[in-house]
Scaffold this active site. Structure first.
Site, PDB file in Angstrom:
ATOM      1  N   GLY A   1     -27.335  76.608  67.231  1.00  0.00           N
ATOM      2  CA  GLY A   1     -27.946  77.421  68.292  1.00  0.00           C
ATOM      3  C   GLY A   1     -28.480  78.736  67.763  1.00  0.00           C
ATOM      4  O   GLY A   1     -28.192  79.806  68.297  1.00  0.00           O
ATOM      5  N   ALA A   2     -29.300  78.643  66.697  1.00  0.00           N
ATOM      6  CA  ALA A   2     -29.842  79.868  66.079  1.00  0.00           C
ATOM      7  C   ALA A   2     -31.234  80.204  66.601  1.00  0.00           C
ATOM      8  O   ALA A   2     -31.879  81.110  66.088  1.00  0.00           O
ATOM      9  CB  ALA A   2     -29.863  79.713  64.567  1.00  0.00           C
ATOM     10  N   THR A   3     -31.702  79.491  67.629  1.00  0.00           N
ATOM     11  CA  THR A   3     -33.069  79.739  68.113  1.00  0.00           C
ATOM     12  C   THR A   3     -33.144  80.856  69.143  1.00  0.00           C
ATOM     13  O   THR A   3     -34.236  81.225  69.577  1.00  0.00           O
ATOM     14  CB  THR A   3     -33.658  78.462  68.764  1.00  0.00           C
ATOM     15  OG1 THR A   3     -32.761  78.057  69.815  1.00  0.00           O
ATOM     16  CG2 THR A   3     -33.824  77.334  67.764  1.00  0.00           C
ATOM     17  N   ALA A   4     -32.004  81.378  69.573  1.00  0.00           N
ATOM     18  CA  ALA A   4     -32.017  82.411  70.621  1.00  0.00           C
ATOM     19  C   ALA A   4     -30.708  83.189  70.585  1.00  0.00           C
ATOM     20  O   ALA A   4     -29.762  82.802  69.889  1.00  0.00           O
ATOM     21  CB  ALA A   4     -32.177  81.751  72.000  1.00  0.00           C
TER      22      ALA A   4
ATOM     23  N   PRO B   1     -17.034  86.500  73.692  1.00  0.00           N
ATOM     24  CA  PRO B   1     -17.843  87.563  74.287  1.00  0.00           C
ATOM     25  C   PRO B   1     -17.758  87.564  75.807  1.00  0.00           C
ATOM     26  O   PRO B   1     -17.564  86.529  76.438  1.00  0.00           O
ATOM     27  CB  PRO B   1     -19.277  87.217  73.865  1.00  0.00           C
ATOM     28  CG  PRO B   1     -19.172  86.107  72.871  1.00  0.00           C
ATOM     29  CD  PRO B   1     -17.884  85.417  73.149  1.00  0.00           C
TER      30      PRO B   1
ATOM     31  N   VAL C   1     -27.085  68.902  69.619  1.00  0.00           N
ATOM     32  CA  VAL C   1     -25.654  68.696  69.298  1.00  0.00           C
ATOM     33  C   VAL C   1     -25.001  67.639  70.187  1.00  0.00           C
ATOM     34  O   VAL C   1     -23.937  67.126  69.852  1.00  0.00           O
ATOM     35  CB  VAL C   1     -24.815  70.004  69.374  1.00  0.00           C
ATOM     36  CG1 VAL C   1     -25.222  71.005  68.317  1.00  0.00           C
ATOM     37  CG2 VAL C   1     -24.841  70.628  70.766  1.00  0.00           C
TER      38      VAL C   1
ATOM     39  N   TYR D   1     -17.876  75.339  83.455  1.00  0.00           N
ATOM     40  CA  TYR D   1     -18.204  76.151  82.267  1.00  0.00           C
ATOM     41  C   TYR D   1     -16.916  76.747  81.695  1.00  0.00           C
ATOM     42  O   TYR D   1     -16.671  76.669  80.485  1.00  0.00           O
ATOM     43  CB  TYR D   1     -19.205  77.266  82.616  1.00  0.00           C
ATOM     44  CG  TYR D   1     -19.496  78.153  81.417  1.00  0.00           C
ATOM     45  CD1 TYR D   1     -20.183  77.656  80.309  1.00  0.00           C
ATOM     46  CD2 TYR D   1     -19.045  79.472  81.370  1.00  0.00           C
ATOM     47  CE1 TYR D   1     -20.424  78.452  79.191  1.00  0.00           C
ATOM     48  CE2 TYR D   1     -19.282  80.277  80.259  1.00  0.00           C
ATOM     49  CZ  TYR D   1     -19.970  79.759  79.176  1.00  0.00           C
ATOM     50  OH  TYR D   1     -20.198  80.541  78.058  1.00  0.00           O
TER      51      TYR D   1
ATOM     52  N   ARG E   1     -32.564  72.908  68.968  1.00  0.00           N
ATOM     53  CA  ARG E   1     -33.521  71.870  69.390  1.00  0.00           C
ATOM     54  C   ARG E   1     -34.963  72.343  69.263  1.00  0.00           C
ATOM     55  O   ARG E   1     -35.872  71.547  69.097  1.00  0.00           O
ATOM     56  CB  ARG E   1     -33.264  71.474  70.857  1.00  0.00           C
ATOM     57  CG  ARG E   1     -31.985  70.689  71.064  1.00  0.00           C
ATOM     58  CD  ARG E   1     -31.643  70.619  72.534  1.00  0.00           C
ATOM     59  NE  ARG E   1     -31.487  71.964  73.084  1.00  0.00           N
ATOM     60  CZ  ARG E   1     -31.236  72.236  74.359  1.00  0.00           C
ATOM     61  NH1 ARG E   1     -31.128  71.247  75.217  1.00  0.00           N
ATOM     62  NH2 ARG E   1     -31.094  73.479  74.767  1.00  0.00           N
ATOM     63  N   ARG E   2     -35.210  73.675  69.363  1.00  0.00           N
ATOM     64  CA  ARG E   2     -36.599  74.159  69.368  1.00  0.00           C
ATOM     65  C   ARG E   2     -37.082  74.420  67.935  1.00  0.00           C
ATOM     66  O   ARG E   2     -36.831  75.474  67.355  1.00  0.00           O
ATOM     67  CB  ARG E   2     -36.696  75.404  70.251  1.00  0.00           C
ATOM     68  CG  ARG E   2     -36.628  75.047  71.733  1.00  0.00           C
ATOM     69  CD  ARG E   2     -36.480  76.240  72.618  1.00  0.00           C
ATOM     70  NE  ARG E   2     -35.151  76.829  72.565  1.00  0.00           N
ATOM     71  CZ  ARG E   2     -34.759  77.879  73.291  1.00  0.00           C
ATOM     72  NH1 ARG E   2     -35.608  78.433  74.114  1.00  0.00           N
ATOM     73  NH2 ARG E   2     -33.532  78.352  73.187  1.00  0.00           N
TER      74      ARG E   2
HETATM   75  P1  NDP Z   1     -28.841  81.466  74.544  1.00  0.00           P
HETATM   76  O1  NDP Z   1     -29.251  80.593  75.675  1.00  0.00           O
HETATM   77  O2  NDP Z   1     -29.641  82.672  74.271  1.00  0.00           O
HETATM   78  O3  NDP Z   1     -28.719  80.601  73.203  1.00  0.00           O
HETATM   79  C1  NDP Z   1     -28.093  79.339  73.224  1.00  0.00           C
HETATM   80  C2  NDP Z   1     -28.358  78.619  71.917  1.00  0.00           C
HETATM   81  O4  NDP Z   1     -27.685  77.338  71.981  1.00  0.00           O
HETATM   82  C3  NDP Z   1     -29.827  78.351  71.691  1.00  0.00           C
HETATM   83  O5  NDP Z   1     -30.164  78.591  70.352  1.00  0.00           O
HETATM   84  C4  NDP Z   1     -29.973  76.876  72.009  1.00  0.00           C
HETATM   85  O6  NDP Z   1     -30.983  76.308  71.170  1.00  0.00           O
HETATM   86  C5  NDP Z   1     -28.606  76.331  71.608  1.00  0.00           C
HETATM   87  N1  NDP Z   1     -28.316  75.073  72.299  1.00  0.00           N
HETATM   88  C6  NDP Z   1     -28.084  74.894  73.617  1.00  0.00           C
HETATM   89  N2  NDP Z   1     -27.944  73.579  73.887  1.00  0.00           N
HETATM   90  C7  NDP Z   1     -28.082  72.935  72.695  1.00  0.00           C
HETATM   91  C8  NDP Z   1     -28.058  71.570  72.313  1.00  0.00           C
HETATM   92  N3  NDP Z   1     -27.834  70.583  73.206  1.00  0.00           N
HETATM   93  N4  NDP Z   1     -28.235  71.246  71.011  1.00  0.00           N
HETATM   94  C9  NDP Z   1     -28.456  72.221  70.098  1.00  0.00           C
HETATM   95  N5  NDP Z   1     -28.495  73.528  70.391  1.00  0.00           N
HETATM   96  C10 NDP Z   1     -28.321  73.869  71.685  1.00  0.00           C
HETATM   97  O7  NDP Z   1     -27.314  81.869  74.859  1.00  0.00           O
HETATM   98  P2  NDP Z   1     -26.249  82.752  74.070  1.00  0.00           P
HETATM   99  O8  NDP Z   1     -26.774  83.200  72.776  1.00  0.00           O
HETATM  100  O9  NDP Z   1     -25.737  83.748  75.011  1.00  0.00           O
HETATM  101  O10 NDP Z   1     -25.104  81.660  73.859  1.00  0.00           O
HETATM  102  C11 NDP Z   1     -24.523  81.357  72.601  1.00  0.00           C
HETATM  103  C12 NDP Z   1     -23.072  80.988  72.814  1.00  0.00           C
HETATM  104  O11 NDP Z   1     -22.382  82.127  73.307  1.00  0.00           O
HETATM  105  C13 NDP Z   1     -22.825  79.874  73.824  1.00  0.00           C
HETATM  106  O12 NDP Z   1     -21.815  79.033  73.340  1.00  0.00           O
HETATM  107  C14 NDP Z   1     -22.354  80.627  75.063  1.00  0.00           C
HETATM  108  O13 NDP Z   1     -21.536  79.838  75.875  1.00  0.00           O
HETATM  109  C15 NDP Z   1     -21.587  81.752  74.408  1.00  0.00           C
HETATM  110  N6  NDP Z   1     -21.359  82.920  75.237  1.00  0.00           N
HETATM  111  C16 NDP Z   1     -22.418  83.599  75.796  1.00  0.00           C
HETATM  112  C17 NDP Z   1     -22.168  84.709  76.576  1.00  0.00           C
HETATM  113  C18 NDP Z   1     -23.241  85.463  77.286  1.00  0.00           C
HETATM  114  O14 NDP Z   1     -22.926  86.210  78.222  1.00  0.00           O
HETATM  115  N7  NDP Z   1     -24.490  85.335  76.882  1.00  0.00           N
HETATM  116  C19 NDP Z   1     -20.805  85.231  76.729  1.00  0.00           C
HETATM  117  C20 NDP Z   1     -19.786  84.400  76.133  1.00  0.00           C
HETATM  118  C21 NDP Z   1     -20.072  83.327  75.390  1.00  0.00           C
HETATM  119  P3  NDP Z   1     -32.089  75.247  71.640  1.00  0.00           P
HETATM  120  O15 NDP Z   1     -32.326  75.457  73.098  1.00  0.00           O
HETATM  121  O16 NDP Z   1     -33.280  75.551  70.777  1.00  0.00           O
HETATM  122  O17 NDP Z   1     -31.476  73.928  71.311  1.00  0.00           O
HETATM  123  C1  8X3 Z   2     -20.499  83.691  79.248  1.00  0.00           C
HETATM  124  C2  8X3 Z   2     -19.935  84.847  79.982  1.00  0.00           C
HETATM  125  O1  8X3 Z   2     -19.029  85.520  82.222  1.00  0.00           O
HETATM  126  O2  8X3 Z   2     -21.321  84.767  82.154  1.00  0.00           O
HETATM  127  O3  8X3 Z   2     -19.523  82.945  78.630  1.00  0.00           O
HETATM  128  O4  8X3 Z   2     -19.521  83.205  81.916  1.00  0.00           O
HETATM  129  S1  8X3 Z   2     -19.950  84.548  81.647  1.00  0.00           S
END
Ligand code: NDP
Ligand code: 8X3
Length: 253
Positions: free
Chosen positions: A9-12, A183, A61, A153, A34-35
């Site tokens: 998940g390094a695309t965002a 986080p 994944v 979730y 995926r992107r």
């Molecule tokens: P983003 O949506 O910005 O990034 C999510 C990343 O996960 C993207 O790079 C996406 O890539 C990848 N991803 C999602 N589904 C798939 C898949 N099926 N196969 C491969 N890659 C996938 O969210 P965050 O950066 O915030 O999230 C990263 C992690 O942090 C997650 O596990 C999230 O649950 C966790 N998290 C986030 C919090 C928040 O408040 N933002 C707080 C706590 C935890 P692509 O779409 O290109 O496949």
């Molecule tokens: C992501 C944080 O609080 O939006 O794990 O679910 S929350």
């Protein structure tokens, strides 16, 4: 020698910010998602602006065959992965369980739990064989406390928390470190994905608070990785100043 680090998940968001920071700090990277276009752009940017070597792997994944084929096809010089950052994940929807969307549930369970397992199962044996490695699992405050309407979730992140503890127990005899990063509210594409592109709803999540940014979590990850070999951070919870726990925020009016 640079440590080879695979980030799912390094695309965002957190994954992309972590890739950028690690690349600046001497890590070589396998970036996945995926992107494909975003992976290629990030690789180009990092190779132009840092000394990091970067390899891209494009897979979902959730699909076991894709995960296995992608990781099996890694060139020899990329096979010895020192650090695995299990970051790919998402929330889909926010509402009471009795009104839940089963497709959303499947997507979260398949991505956050099964996807993490598929990737880990391929990479951990090499770490065990080499008696060296570090796994960082991105869980959440939602993996520590359940919040209203977060049900499935939260369940997936509680599962990540359990798997993190299990990995640490089972890998400690093999010289492999395991850490969970939990986080709180982090402004990435997370809420946009959760609310299926509804920008207003996504913005509302962070109304009246200064959320964390992907870079804040990247800094924590770099700190964890840069500890001396004999030190392991088992787990860490990081929230914005305005967030007390998984469900209480101080919001400025
Ligand atoms: P983003 O949506 O910005 O990034 C999510 C990343 O996960 C993207 O790079 C996406 O890539 C990848 N991803 C999602 N589904 C798939 C898949 N099926 N196969 C491969 N890659 C996938 O969210 P965050 O950066 O915030 O999230 C990263 C992690 O942090 C997650 O596990 C999230 O649950 C966790 N998290 C986030 C919090 C928040 O408040 N933002 C707080 C706590 C935890 P692509 O779409 O290109 O496949
Ligand atoms: C992501 C944080 O609080 O939006 O794990 O679910 S929350």
């Amino acid at each position: 020698m640079a440590k080879t680090t695979l980030i799912t998940g390094a695309t965002a968001g957190i994954g992309a910010a972590t890739a950028r920071l690690l690349a600046k700090n001497g890590y070589d990277l396998i970036i996945t998602g995926r992107r494909k276009g975003r992976l290629n752009n990030l690789k180009k940017d990092l190779e132009e602006n840092t000394t990091a070597k970067v390899f891209t792997l494009n897979f979902d994944v959730r699909h076991r065959d894709e995960v296995e084929q992608a990781l099996d096809a890694l060139p020899d010089e990329w096979k010895d992965i020192d650090v695995l950052i299990n970051n790919a994940g998402l929330a889909a929807g926010l509402g009471p369980l009795h009104e839940g969307d089963l497709d959303d549930w499947e997507q979260m369970i398949d991505t956050n739990v099964k996807g993490l397992l598929y990737v880990s199962r391929k990479i951990l044996p090499g770490m065990v064989e080499r008696r060296k490695g570090h796994v960082i699992n991105i869980s959440s405050t939602a993996g520590k406390e359940v919040y209203m309407n977060g049900n499935v979730y939260c369940a997936t992140k509680f599962a990540v928390d359990a798997l993190n503890k299990a990995m640490r127990l089972e890998l400690v005899d093999h010289g492999v470190k395991v850490t969970s990063v939990n986080p709180g509210f982090t402004e990435t594409e997370f809420s946009l994905v959760r609310f299926k592109g509804d920008e207003k709803k996504a913005k509302n999540v962070y109304q009246g608070i200064e959320p964390l940014h992907g870079e804040d979590i990247a800094e924590v990850i770099l700190f964890i990785l840069n500890r001396p070999d004999h030190v392991n951070i088992n787990e860490i919870i990081v929230t914005p100043k305005a967030q007390a726990n998984a469900y209480y925020m101080h919001r400025e009016k």
